[in-house]
Each structure stands twice: as C-alpha cells, then as structure tokens.
Design an enzyme around this catalytic site. Structure first.
Site, PDB file in Angstrom:
ATOM      1  N   GLY A 149       0.814  -1.212   0.000  1.00  0.00           N
ATOM      2  CA  GLY A 149       0.000   0.000   0.000  1.00  0.00           C
ATOM      3  C   GLY A 149       0.845   1.257   0.000  1.00  0.00           C
ATOM      4  O   GLY A 149       2.077   1.211  -0.084  1.00  0.00           O
ATOM      5  N   ASP A 163       0.998  -8.753   2.232  1.00  0.00           N
ATOM      6  CA  ASP A 163      -0.141  -8.024   1.669  1.00  0.00           C
ATOM      7  C   ASP A 163      -1.002  -8.987   0.848  1.00  0.00           C
ATOM      8  O   ASP A 163      -0.496  -9.979   0.329  1.00  0.00           O
ATOM      9  CB  ASP A 163       0.362  -6.903   0.744  1.00  0.00           C
ATOM     10  CG  ASP A 163      -0.610  -5.744   0.632  1.00  0.00           C
ATOM     11  OD1 ASP A 163      -0.298  -4.650   1.144  1.00  0.00           O
ATOM     12  OD2 ASP A 163      -1.689  -5.927   0.025  1.00  0.00           O
ATOM     13  N   ASP A 207      -3.573 -12.891   3.406  1.00  0.00           N
ATOM     14  CA  ASP A 207      -4.629 -12.073   4.010  1.00  0.00           C
ATOM     15  C   ASP A 207      -4.481 -12.171   5.532  1.00  0.00           C
ATOM     16  O   ASP A 207      -4.485 -13.288   6.075  1.00  0.00           O
ATOM     17  CB  ASP A 207      -5.992 -12.648   3.561  1.00  0.00           C
ATOM     18  CG  ASP A 207      -7.152 -11.770   3.987  1.00  0.00           C
ATOM     19  OD1 ASP A 207      -7.084 -11.199   5.094  1.00  0.00           O
ATOM     20  OD2 ASP A 207      -8.122 -11.674   3.229  1.00  0.00           O
ATOM     21  N   LEU A 221      -0.155  -2.472   9.175  1.00  0.00           N
ATOM     22  CA  LEU A 221      -0.795  -1.436   8.351  1.00  0.00           C
ATOM     23  C   LEU A 221      -1.860  -2.016   7.436  1.00  0.00           C
ATOM     24  O   LEU A 221      -2.442  -1.286   6.626  1.00  0.00           O
ATOM     25  CB  LEU A 221       0.272  -0.716   7.501  1.00  0.00           C
ATOM     26  CG  LEU A 221       1.007   0.462   8.146  1.00  0.00           C
ATOM     27  CD1 LEU A 221       1.920   0.013   9.273  1.00  0.00           C
ATOM     28  CD2 LEU A 221       1.832   1.210   7.115  1.00  0.00           C
ATOM     29  N   TYR A 256     -14.817   0.865   9.193  1.00  0.00           N
ATOM     30  CA  TYR A 256     -13.420   1.284   9.317  1.00  0.00           C
ATOM     31  C   TYR A 256     -13.161   1.828  10.729  1.00  0.00           C
ATOM     32  O   TYR A 256     -12.259   1.369  11.426  1.00  0.00           O
ATOM     33  CB  TYR A 256     -13.136   2.345   8.259  1.00  0.00           C
ATOM     34  CG  TYR A 256     -11.709   2.842   8.217  1.00  0.00           C
ATOM     35  CD1 TYR A 256     -10.690   2.035   7.712  1.00  0.00           C
ATOM     36  CD2 TYR A 256     -11.373   4.129   8.653  1.00  0.00           C
ATOM     37  CE1 TYR A 256      -9.372   2.503   7.653  1.00  0.00           C
ATOM     38  CE2 TYR A 256     -10.075   4.602   8.585  1.00  0.00           C
ATOM     39  CZ  TYR A 256      -9.073   3.791   8.094  1.00  0.00           C
ATOM     40  OH  TYR A 256      -7.772   4.258   8.035  1.00  0.00           O
ATOM     41  N   ARG A 267      -9.082   9.030  -2.510  1.00  0.00           N
ATOM     42  CA  ARG A 267      -9.009  10.063  -1.474  1.00  0.00           C
ATOM     43  C   ARG A 267      -8.775  11.427  -2.123  1.00  0.00           C
ATOM     44  O   ARG A 267      -8.426  11.529  -3.290  1.00  0.00           O
ATOM     45  CB  ARG A 267      -7.928   9.710  -0.452  1.00  0.00           C
ATOM     46  CG  ARG A 267      -8.433   8.654   0.518  1.00  0.00           C
ATOM     47  CD  ARG A 267      -7.368   8.165   1.462  1.00  0.00           C
ATOM     48  NE  ARG A 267      -6.502   7.190   0.832  1.00  0.00           N
ATOM     49  CZ  ARG A 267      -5.558   6.500   1.477  1.00  0.00           C
ATOM     50  NH1 ARG A 267      -5.382   6.700   2.762  1.00  0.00           N
ATOM     51  NH2 ARG A 267      -4.805   5.619   0.839  1.00  0.00           N
TER      52      ARG A 267
HETATM   53  P1  NAD Z   1      -3.575   1.537   1.330  1.00  0.00           P
HETATM   54  O1  NAD Z   1      -4.943   1.104   0.977  1.00  0.00           O
HETATM   55  O2  NAD Z   1      -2.730   2.164   0.264  1.00  0.00           O
HETATM   56  O3  NAD Z   1      -2.732   0.340   1.953  1.00  0.00           O
HETATM   57  C1  NAD Z   1      -3.308  -0.687   2.719  1.00  0.00           C
HETATM   58  C2  NAD Z   1      -2.643  -1.991   2.307  1.00  0.00           C
HETATM   59  O4  NAD Z   1      -3.201  -3.059   3.111  1.00  0.00           O
HETATM   60  C3  NAD Z   1      -2.904  -2.371   0.847  1.00  0.00           C
HETATM   61  O5  NAD Z   1      -1.703  -2.732   0.212  1.00  0.00           O
HETATM   62  C4  NAD Z   1      -3.876  -3.537   0.931  1.00  0.00           C
HETATM   63  O6  NAD Z   1      -3.781  -4.416  -0.158  1.00  0.00           O
HETATM   64  C5  NAD Z   1      -3.462  -4.158   2.258  1.00  0.00           C
HETATM   65  N1  NAD Z   1      -4.523  -4.960   2.866  1.00  0.00           N
HETATM   66  C6  NAD Z   1      -5.831  -4.637   3.028  1.00  0.00           C
HETATM   67  N2  NAD Z   1      -6.497  -5.631   3.625  1.00  0.00           N
HETATM   68  C7  NAD Z   1      -5.595  -6.632   3.838  1.00  0.00           C
HETATM   69  C8  NAD Z   1      -5.678  -7.915   4.409  1.00  0.00           C
HETATM   70  N3  NAD Z   1      -6.833  -8.392   4.886  1.00  0.00           N
HETATM   71  N4  NAD Z   1      -4.552  -8.676   4.469  1.00  0.00           N
HETATM   72  C9  NAD Z   1      -3.367  -8.215   3.980  1.00  0.00           C
HETATM   73  N5  NAD Z   1      -3.228  -6.980   3.424  1.00  0.00           N
HETATM   74  C10 NAD Z   1      -4.336  -6.207   3.355  1.00  0.00           C
HETATM   75  O7  NAD Z   1      -3.719   2.537   2.568  1.00  0.00           O
HETATM   76  P2  NAD Z   1      -2.629   3.446   3.299  1.00  0.00           P
HETATM   77  O8  NAD Z   1      -3.019   4.845   3.121  1.00  0.00           O
HETATM   78  O9  NAD Z   1      -1.268   3.020   2.916  1.00  0.00           O
HETATM   79  O10 NAD Z   1      -2.900   3.061   4.812  1.00  0.00           O
HETATM   80  C11 NAD Z   1      -2.060   2.154   5.514  1.00  0.00           C
HETATM   81  C12 NAD Z   1      -2.546   2.029   6.938  1.00  0.00           C
HETATM   82  O11 NAD Z   1      -2.516   3.298   7.590  1.00  0.00           O
HETATM   83  C13 NAD Z   1      -3.981   1.505   7.050  1.00  0.00           C
HETATM   84  O12 NAD Z   1      -4.063   0.612   8.137  1.00  0.00           O
HETATM   85  C14 NAD Z   1      -4.781   2.749   7.327  1.00  0.00           C
HETATM   86  O13 NAD Z   1      -5.936   2.473   8.064  1.00  0.00           O
HETATM   87  C15 NAD Z   1      -3.802   3.600   8.115  1.00  0.00           C
HETATM   88  N6  NAD Z   1      -4.101   5.037   7.967  1.00  0.00           N
HETATM   89  C16 NAD Z   1      -3.814   5.687   6.805  1.00  0.00           C
HETATM   90  C17 NAD Z   1      -4.139   7.036   6.685  1.00  0.00           C
HETATM   91  C18 NAD Z   1      -3.806   7.837   5.457  1.00  0.00           C
HETATM   92  O14 NAD Z   1      -4.160   9.019   5.385  1.00  0.00           O
HETATM   93  N7  NAD Z   1      -3.113   7.319   4.461  1.00  0.00           N
HETATM   94  C19 NAD Z   1      -4.784   7.707   7.741  1.00  0.00           C
HETATM   95  C20 NAD Z   1      -5.095   6.979   8.888  1.00  0.00           C
HETATM   96  C21 NAD Z   1      -4.734   5.650   9.003  1.00  0.00           C
HETATM   97  N1  UDP Z   2     -13.447  14.875  -0.795  1.00  0.00           N
HETATM   98  C1  UDP Z   2     -13.828  15.734  -1.835  1.00  0.00           C
HETATM   99  N2  UDP Z   2     -13.668  15.283  -3.097  1.00  0.00           N
HETATM  100  C2  UDP Z   2     -13.152  14.081  -3.419  1.00  0.00           C
HETATM  101  C3  UDP Z   2     -12.753  13.215  -2.366  1.00  0.00           C
HETATM  102  C4  UDP Z   2     -12.934  13.657  -1.065  1.00  0.00           C
HETATM  103  O1  UDP Z   2     -14.281  16.855  -1.596  1.00  0.00           O
HETATM  104  O2  UDP Z   2     -13.019  13.772  -4.614  1.00  0.00           O
HETATM  105  C5  UDP Z   2     -13.592  15.344   0.600  1.00  0.00           C
HETATM  106  C6  UDP Z   2     -14.297  14.375   1.519  1.00  0.00           C
HETATM  107  O3  UDP Z   2     -15.689  14.577   1.480  1.00  0.00           O
HETATM  108  C7  UDP Z   2     -13.674  14.720   2.864  1.00  0.00           C
HETATM  109  C8  UDP Z   2     -12.269  15.183   2.518  1.00  0.00           C
HETATM  110  O4  UDP Z   2     -12.296  15.489   1.131  1.00  0.00           O
HETATM  111  O5  UDP Z   2     -14.383  15.786   3.452  1.00  0.00           O
HETATM  112  C9  UDP Z   2     -11.207  14.129   2.780  1.00  0.00           C
HETATM  113  O6  UDP Z   2     -11.626  12.939   2.147  1.00  0.00           O
HETATM  114  P1  UDP Z   2     -10.710  11.649   2.050  1.00  0.00           P
HETATM  115  O7  UDP Z   2     -11.538  10.579   1.432  1.00  0.00           O
HETATM  116  O8  UDP Z   2      -9.415  11.986   1.407  1.00  0.00           O
HETATM  117  O9  UDP Z   2     -10.351  11.293   3.551  1.00  0.00           O
HETATM  118  P2  UDP Z   2     -11.224  11.183   4.901  1.00  0.00           P
HETATM  119  O10 UDP Z   2     -12.618  11.649   4.659  1.00  0.00           O
HETATM  120  O11 UDP Z   2     -11.158   9.748   5.264  1.00  0.00           O
HETATM  121  O12 UDP Z   2     -10.525  12.089   5.830  1.00  0.00           O
END
Ligand code: NAD
Ligand code: UDP
Length: 317
Positions: A16, A37, A61, A78, A150, A191
C-alpha cells in the site's frame, strides 16, 4: 550498522501507500524486512520496486490464520484499506481485517515476543466535537453508519492492543494517523489529494464534496514514516495512542484552489453530494508526539503537493 542493531521486521500492508514507503525507509536503515499483503488496495509495482537481498514478500490475508515460522523483532500492522470508497466496498471484510487481522498479529507478537505497532487513525474520533483532537478525546463515531466498518474496526483493534498489553505484556505502540498523502498513492485511490491532482492534470472537473468548507490537515508521507519509526523505536513505556499528523488545517475548497494553482490547471470546481458521516473538521493535537518522540512534521502542504503533483505527472507521461 552493527549486526546486533539490524532488526527483522514484518510490515503488513506493504504493497500500500504508507506501507511501501515505510518498507523502503526501514531497508534504507539496514534492516531485514518482510512485507505481507493481499493486494486488496495495494499495488504489485510497489512490491517489485522493493526487491533486494534484505526484502522478502508474503502474499497473504491477515484475516486468515497463518503459521509464520520466521522470527521478527518488530511488526508494523498497516493492513487495511484506508480510502473511504475502498473500505466501504466490502464493509464486513474491512471490519474483520482490523479485528481478526489485528488479533492474529497480536498473537504473533505475543508468541515471538516482538514489539507491534498498530496503524490506527484519526477516524476513531469520528465527526469530532472537540477541536483540535487530543488523544484524550474519546470521539464521536456513528457506529451504524457507512464509515463505521473502518472506524469501529480500528477502535476495536486499539482495544485488543491494550488488552494484549495489560493481560499478556505484549509491547504495543498505537499510532493515530491523520490524513497522509504523497507519491505512490494509486491514481484511483479515491481520497481527496489524489482525486484533485489527477482531475486537475487531466483538465477534468474537480469533485468537491458538499460545500467544500469541511477541513482536513494533511501530512506528507516522509514526515509520517519518520513519525511511525520514531514511535516504534521509543521507550517501551510509551504505548500511545499518539496522534501523528500535520496540524496545518485547510478547507477542501482551499485544497482544490491550491492544487489548481500548483498544476496551472483551468479545471472547474464541481460540487457533489457530501458522503454520509463525513467529518466536518479534523486537526491533530500533536503535543504528545512532540513531547515523547521529539517529532513534528517538516514538509509544508505546498512543498508536499509539488512533489506529489510531479509524481502523478510522471505517471501520466
Ligand atoms: P492503502 O490502501 O494504500 O494500503 C493498505 C494496504 O493493506 C494495501 O496494500 C492492501 O492491499 C493491504 N490490505 C488490506 N487488507 C488486507 C488484508 N486483509 N490482508 C493483507 N493486506 C491487506 O492505505 P494506506 O493509506 O497506505 O494506509 C495504511 C494504513 O494506515 C492503514 O491501516 C490505514 O488504516 C492507516 N491510515 C492511513 C491514513 C492515510 O491518510 N493514508 C490515515 C489513517 C490511518
Ligand atoms: N473529498 C472531496 N472530493 C473528493 C474526495 C474527497 O471533496 O473527490 C472530501 C471528503 O468529502 C472529505 C475530505 O475530502 O471531506 C477528505 O476525504 P478523504 O476521502 O481523502 O479522507 P477522509 O474523509 O477519510 O478524511
């Protein structure tokens, strides 16, 4: 680095966005890294780019039982889809990934006497009524809404971490990650940062949800990876939860305008319905991270966006 300082580290969610950057940083420090992953929302190219003598990959998984025979010193969990459209696609699976997956990895950490870091989230605060959000705020989550798979999954995973810690002595680190962005996000991640950048670069309308006045605080990936490693390497007494994020807060309209300016795009803003339970405001209080980790973000939104835009431009070239 002396051999005794080289650690064996398991990173779940390695394909990810954050996981792949984290693996690269850990390899750069000389550690032996195993990525795990199931490619639900990850990218095979991210794993291919990590290939080398110190990197090993397991396609698996985290929800399924797995008899890992290797020894690890540290586990970063993660694994979980993080983008709302991805995690809402199969909500039952999302919740089980955090709960059963979290349980399986805590059991592994217990068996191996390994330290485990759980990637939690600002979503555990739900639609917050306290602003900015300190770790002491217990949150405002709608437990029956579309985001609950989530949010509640991550809340339950935190509970499991603390119960494994209190009853079995497992060494835990809980990071509450706030919105993070940067290169290697998927074009179809869904996102806001990747949506706005790819739309601006393609000259398509910018999909602004609601009135665009909801706020988020965006952390550049390099800062986040540094924070996660600092937390993992902190004294054993520091369990967290610790907020990790950039406290600079912007409305989504401001973000859209910034991206239009930085890309030089003439895309129009197109207002779309606000998704259910979308939090109205979000800003991390990072006092604790500053105090106990000596960590704070260094990359401004303008600089981070410029690097992210350059990445997406190169992808589409
Ligand atoms: P991402 O979706 O890019 O990465 C998540 C990874 O987990 C993917 O590669 C996916 O294939 C793998 N995955 C999902 N379900 C799985 C399973 N059951 N078994 C094995 N692998 C699995 O998301 P990210 O942005 O890289 O987020 C990584 C972590 O950080 C997540 O746990 C997420 O909740 C947390 N997080 C991210 C953000 C952010 O803004 N990016 C914010 C808060 C928390
Ligand atoms: N959002 C938006 N347009 C998009 C995607 C998201 O305006 O194409 C808004 C969404 O409604 C939220 C904020 O951007 O208020 C952040 O969204 P994101 O999905 O990135 O993360 P999260 O809501 O989980 O913080």
């Amino acid at each position: 680095m002396t051999i005794s300082m080289i650690k064996k580290i398991l990173v779940t969610g390695a394909a990810g966005f954050i996981g792949s950057h984290l693996c690269r940083a850990l390899l750069g420090r000389g550690h032996k890294v195993t990525g795990l992953d199931n490619f639900l929302s990850g990218n095979r190219a991210n794993i291919e780019a990590l290939a080398g003598p110190n990197f090993h990959f397991i396609e698996h998984d985290v929800v399924a039982l797995y008899n890992i025979s290797e020894i690890y010193d540290e586990i970063y969990n993660l694994a979980c889809p993080a983008s709302p459209p991805h995690y809402q696609q199969d909500p039952i699976r999302t919740m089980m990934t955090s709960v059963i997956g979290g349980f399986n990895l805590l059991e592994l950490a217990h068996r191996l006497n390994a330290r485990i870091l759980q990637a939690s989230t600002s979503e555990i605060y739900g639609d917050p009524t306290v602003h900015p959000q300190p770790e002491s705020y217990s949150g405002n989550v709608n437990c029956i809404g579309p985001r609950a798979c989530y949010d509640e999954g991550k809340r339950a995973a935190e509970t499991l971490c603390f119960d494994f810690h209190r009853t079995l002595g497992v060494s835990i680190k809980v990071a509450r990650i706030f919105n993070t962005y940067g290169p290697q996000m998927r074009e179809d991640d869904g996102r806001v940062v990747s949506n706005f950048i790819t739309q601006a670069l393609a000259g398509k309308d910018i999909t602004l949800y609601g009135d665009g006045q909801q706020t988020r605080s965006f952390c550049y990936i390099d800062d986040m990876v540094a924070g996660l490693i600092a937390l993992m390497e902190s004294d054993a007494g520091i369990t967290g939860p610790v907020n990790l994020g950039n406290p600079d807060e912007f409305t989504m309209e401001e973000l859209a305008e910034k991206i239009l300016e930085l890309t030089g795009s003439s895309s129009a803003l197109s207002c779309q319905p606000l998704p259910a339970d979308d939090p109205k405001q979000r800003q991390p209080d990072i006092t604790l991270a500053r105090q106990v980790l000596g960590w704070e973000p260094k990359v401004s939104l303008d600089k981070g966006l410029a690097k992210t835009i350059a990445y997406f431009k190169a992808q589409s070239a």
